[in-house]
Design a protein around this motif. Structure first.
Motif, PDB file in Angstrom:
ATOM      1  N   LEU A  93       0.843  -1.208   0.000  1.00  0.00           N
ATOM      2  CA  LEU A  93       0.000   0.000   0.000  1.00  0.00           C
ATOM      3  C   LEU A  93       0.876   1.254   0.000  1.00  0.00           C
ATOM      4  CD1 LEU A  93      -3.052   1.067   0.479  1.00  0.00           C
ATOM      5  CD2 LEU A  93      -2.275   1.423   2.822  1.00  0.00           C
ATOM      6  N   ARG A  94       1.909   1.238   0.838  1.00  0.00           N
ATOM      7  CA  ARG A  94       2.814   2.397   0.904  1.00  0.00           C
ATOM      8  C   ARG A  94       3.510   2.608  -0.435  1.00  0.00           C
ATOM      9  NH1 ARG A  94       4.456   0.167   5.768  1.00  0.00           N
ATOM     10  NH2 ARG A  94       6.498  -0.426   4.980  1.00  0.00           N
ATOM     11  N   LEU A  95       3.918   1.489  -1.026  1.00  0.00           N
ATOM     12  CA  LEU A  95       4.646   1.588  -2.286  1.00  0.00           C
ATOM     13  C   LEU A  95       3.802   2.295  -3.347  1.00  0.00           C
ATOM     14  CD1 LEU A  95       7.220   0.782  -3.821  1.00  0.00           C
ATOM     15  CD2 LEU A  95       6.114  -1.387  -4.386  1.00  0.00           C
ATOM     16  N   ARG A  96       2.517   2.016  -3.347  1.00  0.00           N
ATOM     17  CA  ARG A  96       1.643   2.546  -4.409  1.00  0.00           C
ATOM     18  C   ARG A  96       0.944   3.842  -4.036  1.00  0.00           C
ATOM     19  NH1 ARG A  96       2.465  -2.508  -5.361  1.00  0.00           N
ATOM     20  NH2 ARG A  96       2.407  -3.278  -7.489  1.00  0.00           N
ATOM     21  N   GLN A  97       0.643   4.032  -2.758  1.00  0.00           N
ATOM     22  CA  GLN A  97      -0.224   5.142  -2.381  1.00  0.00           C
ATOM     23  C   GLN A  97       0.412   6.216  -1.503  1.00  0.00           C
ATOM     24  OE1 GLN A  97      -2.952   5.394  -3.840  1.00  0.00           O
ATOM     25  NE2 GLN A  97      -3.618   3.339  -4.436  1.00  0.00           N
ATOM     26  N   VAL A  98       1.609   5.939  -0.991  1.00  0.00           N
ATOM     27  CA  VAL A  98       2.224   6.894  -0.056  1.00  0.00           C
ATOM     28  C   VAL A  98       3.595   7.312  -0.570  1.00  0.00           C
ATOM     29  CG1 VAL A  98       3.005   7.286   2.329  1.00  0.00           C
ATOM     30  CG2 VAL A  98       1.045   5.772   1.885  1.00  0.00           C
ATOM     31  N   LEU A 169       7.142  11.235  -5.268  1.00  0.00           N
ATOM     32  CA  LEU A 169       6.057  11.487  -6.226  1.00  0.00           C
ATOM     33  C   LEU A 169       6.039  10.487  -7.383  1.00  0.00           C
ATOM     34  CD1 LEU A 169       6.463  15.362  -6.565  1.00  0.00           C
ATOM     35  CD2 LEU A 169       4.569  14.178  -5.434  1.00  0.00           C
ATOM     36  N   ALA A 170       7.123   9.722  -7.520  1.00  0.00           N
ATOM     37  CA  ALA A 170       7.303   8.905  -8.727  1.00  0.00           C
ATOM     38  C   ALA A 170       6.153   7.932  -8.962  1.00  0.00           C
ATOM     39  CB  ALA A 170       8.621   8.147  -8.638  1.00  0.00           C
ATOM     40  N   ASN A 171       5.624   7.365  -7.873  1.00  0.00           N
ATOM     41  CA  ASN A 171       4.564   6.361  -8.042  1.00  0.00           C
ATOM     42  C   ASN A 171       3.163   6.981  -8.013  1.00  0.00           C
ATOM     43  OD1 ASN A 171       4.686   7.071  -5.421  1.00  0.00           O
ATOM     44  ND2 ASN A 171       4.898   4.997  -4.579  1.00  0.00           N
ATOM     45  N   ASP A 172       3.123   8.305  -8.165  1.00  0.00           N
ATOM     46  CA  ASP A 172       1.851   9.038  -8.183  1.00  0.00           C
ATOM     47  C   ASP A 172       0.982   8.672  -6.976  1.00  0.00           C
ATOM     48  OD1 ASP A 172       0.025  10.786  -9.149  1.00  0.00           O
ATOM     49  OD2 ASP A 172      -0.956   9.349 -10.480  1.00  0.00           O
ATOM     50  N   PRO A 173       1.503   8.956  -5.769  1.00  0.00           N
ATOM     51  CA  PRO A 173       0.818   8.501  -4.550  1.00  0.00           C
ATOM     52  C   PRO A 173      -0.440   9.312  -4.239  1.00  0.00           C
ATOM     53  CG  PRO A 173       2.652   9.902  -3.948  1.00  0.00           C
ATOM     54  CD  PRO A 173       2.688   9.769  -5.445  1.00  0.00           C
ATOM     55  N   ALA A 174      -1.298   8.731  -3.374  1.00  0.00           N
ATOM     56  CA  ALA A 174      -2.487   9.456  -2.928  1.00  0.00           C
ATOM     57  C   ALA A 174      -2.090  10.594  -1.999  1.00  0.00           C
ATOM     58  CB  ALA A 174      -3.431   8.491  -2.209  1.00  0.00           C
ATOM     59  N   VAL A 175      -1.020  10.380  -1.238  1.00  0.00           N
ATOM     60  CA  VAL A 175      -0.584  11.414  -0.288  1.00  0.00           C
ATOM     61  C   VAL A 175       0.932  11.353  -0.122  1.00  0.00           C
ATOM     62  CG1 VAL A 175      -0.921   9.920   1.749  1.00  0.00           C
ATOM     63  CG2 VAL A 175      -0.981  12.397   2.024  1.00  0.00           C
ATOM     64  N   ALA A 203      -1.501  21.320  -7.943  1.00  0.00           N
ATOM     65  CA  ALA A 203      -1.717  20.357  -9.028  1.00  0.00           C
ATOM     66  C   ALA A 203      -2.514  19.144  -8.565  1.00  0.00           C
ATOM     67  CB  ALA A 203      -0.374  19.921  -9.587  1.00  0.00           C
ATOM     68  N   GLY A 204      -2.854  19.094  -7.253  1.00  0.00           N
ATOM     69  CA  GLY A 204      -3.733  18.029  -6.777  1.00  0.00           C
ATOM     70  C   GLY A 204      -3.115  17.043  -5.813  1.00  0.00           C
ATOM     71  N   THR A 205      -1.825  17.151  -5.517  1.00  0.00           N
ATOM     72  CA  THR A 205      -1.177  16.203  -4.598  1.00  0.00           C
ATOM     73  C   THR A 205      -1.515  16.559  -3.149  1.00  0.00           C
ATOM     74  OG1 THR A 205       0.661  16.021  -6.151  1.00  0.00           O
ATOM     75  CG2 THR A 205       1.044  15.200  -3.924  1.00  0.00           C
ATOM     76  N   ALA A 206      -1.979  15.576  -2.386  1.00  0.00           N
ATOM     77  CA  ALA A 206      -2.241  15.804  -0.959  1.00  0.00           C
ATOM     78  C   ALA A 206      -0.927  15.663  -0.196  1.00  0.00           C
ATOM     79  CB  ALA A 206      -3.251  14.779  -0.455  1.00  0.00           C
ATOM     80  N   LEU A 207      -0.719  16.559   0.746  1.00  0.00           N
ATOM     81  CA  LEU A 207       0.551  16.565   1.495  1.00  0.00           C
ATOM     82  C   LEU A 207       0.291  16.667   2.993  1.00  0.00           C
ATOM     83  CD1 LEU A 207       1.871  19.252  -0.861  1.00  0.00           C
ATOM     84  CD2 LEU A 207       3.366  17.349  -0.334  1.00  0.00           C
TER      85      LEU A 207
END
Lengths: 233, 277
Positions: A93-98, A169-175, A203-207
């Motif tokens: 999950l972290r790899l893809r979303q965080v 940012l490389a994996n286009d995470p949710a946050v 640009a839409g990235t949650a931080l």
């Protein structure tokens, strides 16, 4: 806890922490790092977590990203209860979303900037060509298009942190969760990092940024403070 | 007659105990062959006259140098007295005052002669003579070499174990240097097996490169050893050989040791909590 309580992601909620506590055992002593924290992060959020040293900011960030689990309370990430997931599932999950950004960058010194950014993509089995293109694009996005082949030792602190942000940012995470991202940087470089965060957020990235830096915190959309293990708006 | 043909084919070497009898007369028409490198060095050529004696206090005998011969590249002859001089058997026996005595002689057969049959015939013909094949003699002569080889193998084994431990220590230190970066990668969700795979693959690659470098050193050292001893013993013998088998064994061992060392280092690293690194 139900998926509804935590949000499924389609309602715009990325991560919800409810009444979380986290105890650490040091010998016979139990240290309570968090004593009931509540946080909600939605899409497009830019949340600054402030507080004195040892207040539990980093611990809260670790819980939000599924790096660590709470002693009590719950953390739901895109509607999934992290405590109910295996270590491997949370890692996936972290790899893809965080996206994680650390104070000391933690880049692999023997790899170039682009290779460092490619790492999470390689782990996701993205093809060599695609990951190279994506890594180059994201490095360009953080203003390092001319530093792709440089190793961390050949870059300034600010450039290293931008590589670390690009990696996150490389994996286009949710946050993106950033722990003291300007802690090692001078004032001017810190401002550049803040500008970059704001640009990414626009640009839409949650931080979510844990920081001592009041200027960085003031630049966020929202701010919560952690004091003695408790959150307050 | 087969045996006669064999003997004619080349009665090349004899050995007689060279302990001169008190008053051994000089043989008539004494002729010798002298090994070429020594002859060249001493300015002797075919047709030269030399004086020979079988003991320091014996009377010297004039001898005609009938020719020069090339010394054979034979390990068993490396440590023999130099220069080597070849005699006709009767001349040597006469010079030594030990007529009728022979320690051994070498028979070189034509390729079409069966060695076993010739040996049997010789033993029948020369009562009390024991015939040994060249392979048998070589086998007996190389007993010392086999012991030395085992000793070398033991040293190599110990060196490999020590090298493996050293390599593991280096790998642990190298991986430890990257512990925070690896911890960050773990926190970012990169699976443990991938990180371990990368580390082990890197260790294997480095070890293979080390193995190749080691082979290069081995080849160079071997060439130096050969050049030195070939010069000392004036021979074309090879004293040190790096075989294809050694190359394969060296590389395989290097890679296996490297992977093992990488694995040990990574397991140690992954035993720690990434949040504490």
């Amino acid at each position: 806890m139900s998926g509804e309580a935590g949000g499924r992601g389609d309602d715009g909620i990325i991560v919800v922490a409810r009444d979380v506590t986290r105890d650490y055992r040091q010998g016979r002593t139990v240290v309570r790092a968090l004593r009931g924290a509540d946080v909600t992060v939605a899409k497009g959020d830019f949340l600054a977590v402030t507080g004195p040293s040892g207040s539990g900011k980093s611990t809260l960030l670790h819980l939000l990203g599924g790096v660590d689990l709470p002693t009590s309370g719950s953390v739901h990430f895109l509607g999934r209860n992290l405590a109910a997931m295996s270590v491997e599932a949370r890692a996936a999950l972290r790899l893809r979303q965080v996206g994680l950004v650390f104070q000391r960058f933690h880049l692999l010194p023997m790899l170039t900037a682009i290779e460092n950014v490619e790492l999470p993509l390689a782990a996701m089995r993205v093809s060599r060509r695609e990951r190279r293109e994506r890594a180059a694009a994201v490095l360009e996005r953080v203003g390092l298009a001319d530093r792709l082949r440089h190793r961390p030792g050949e870059l300034s602190g600010g450039q290293c942190q931008r590589v670390a942000i690009a990696r996150a940012l490389a994996n286009d995470p949710a946050v993106v969760l950033a722990d003291e991202p300007t802690g090692e940087l001078d004032r001017t470089t810190s401002r550049r990092v803040l500008a970059l965060f704001q640009e990414l957020n626009t640009a839409g990235t949650a931080l979510v940024v844990a920081t001592h830096d009041l200027e960085l915190a003031a630049g966020a959309r929202r701010r919560i403070e952690v004091v003695d293990g408790r959150t307050r708006p | 007659m087969r045996l006669a043909a064999a003997l004619l084919a080349g009665l090349t070497q004899f050995a007689v105990p060279v302990v001169a009898a008190p008053s051994a007369p000089c043989p008539d028409d004494l002729q010798v062959l002298i090994e070429r490198p020594y002859a060249v060095q001493a300015g002797i050529q075919a047709g030269s006259m030399v004086r020979l004696r079988s003991a320091p206090d014996a009377e010297p005998c004039p001898a005609l140098v009938a020719g020069l011969f090339e010394p054979r590249a034979d390990p068993s002859e490396l440590m023999t007295t130099r220069p080597r001089v070849l005699f006709h058997l009767p001349h040597l026996q006469a010079l030594a005052g030990r007529e009728g005595e022979v320690d051994y002689f070498t028979v070189q057969l034509r390729p079409d002669i069966d060695a076993d049959l010739a040996a049997r015939d010789l033993e029948l013909l020369l009562a009390g003579t024991r015939v040994h094949s060249a392979a048998e003699v070589a086998d007996r002569a190389s007993t010392t070499f086999r012991v030395v080889s085992r000793f070398h193998a033991a040293i190599a084994g110990i060196t490999l174990v020590a090298g493996g431990v050293f390599l593991a220590c280096i790998m642990v230190l190298k991986v430890q240097e990257r512990s925070t970066a690896v911890a960050a990668a773990r926190l970012a969700g990169i699976p443990r097996r991938i990180l371990m795979g990368w580390t082990v693959a890197e260790a294997a690659l480095l070890s293979a490169l080390g193995g190749v470098a080691g082979l290069g050193v081995g080849f160079a050292a071997s060439a130096i050893v050969n050049a030195y001893y070939q010069r000392v013993y004036e021979t074309t013998l090879e004293f040190s050989v790096v075989t294809g088998e050694m190359v394969v064994q060296g590389l395989v061992l290097a890679v296996v040791l490297g992977m093992g060392a990488g694995l040990v280092a990574t397991v140690r690293l992954f035993a720690a909590d990434p949040l504490e690194l």
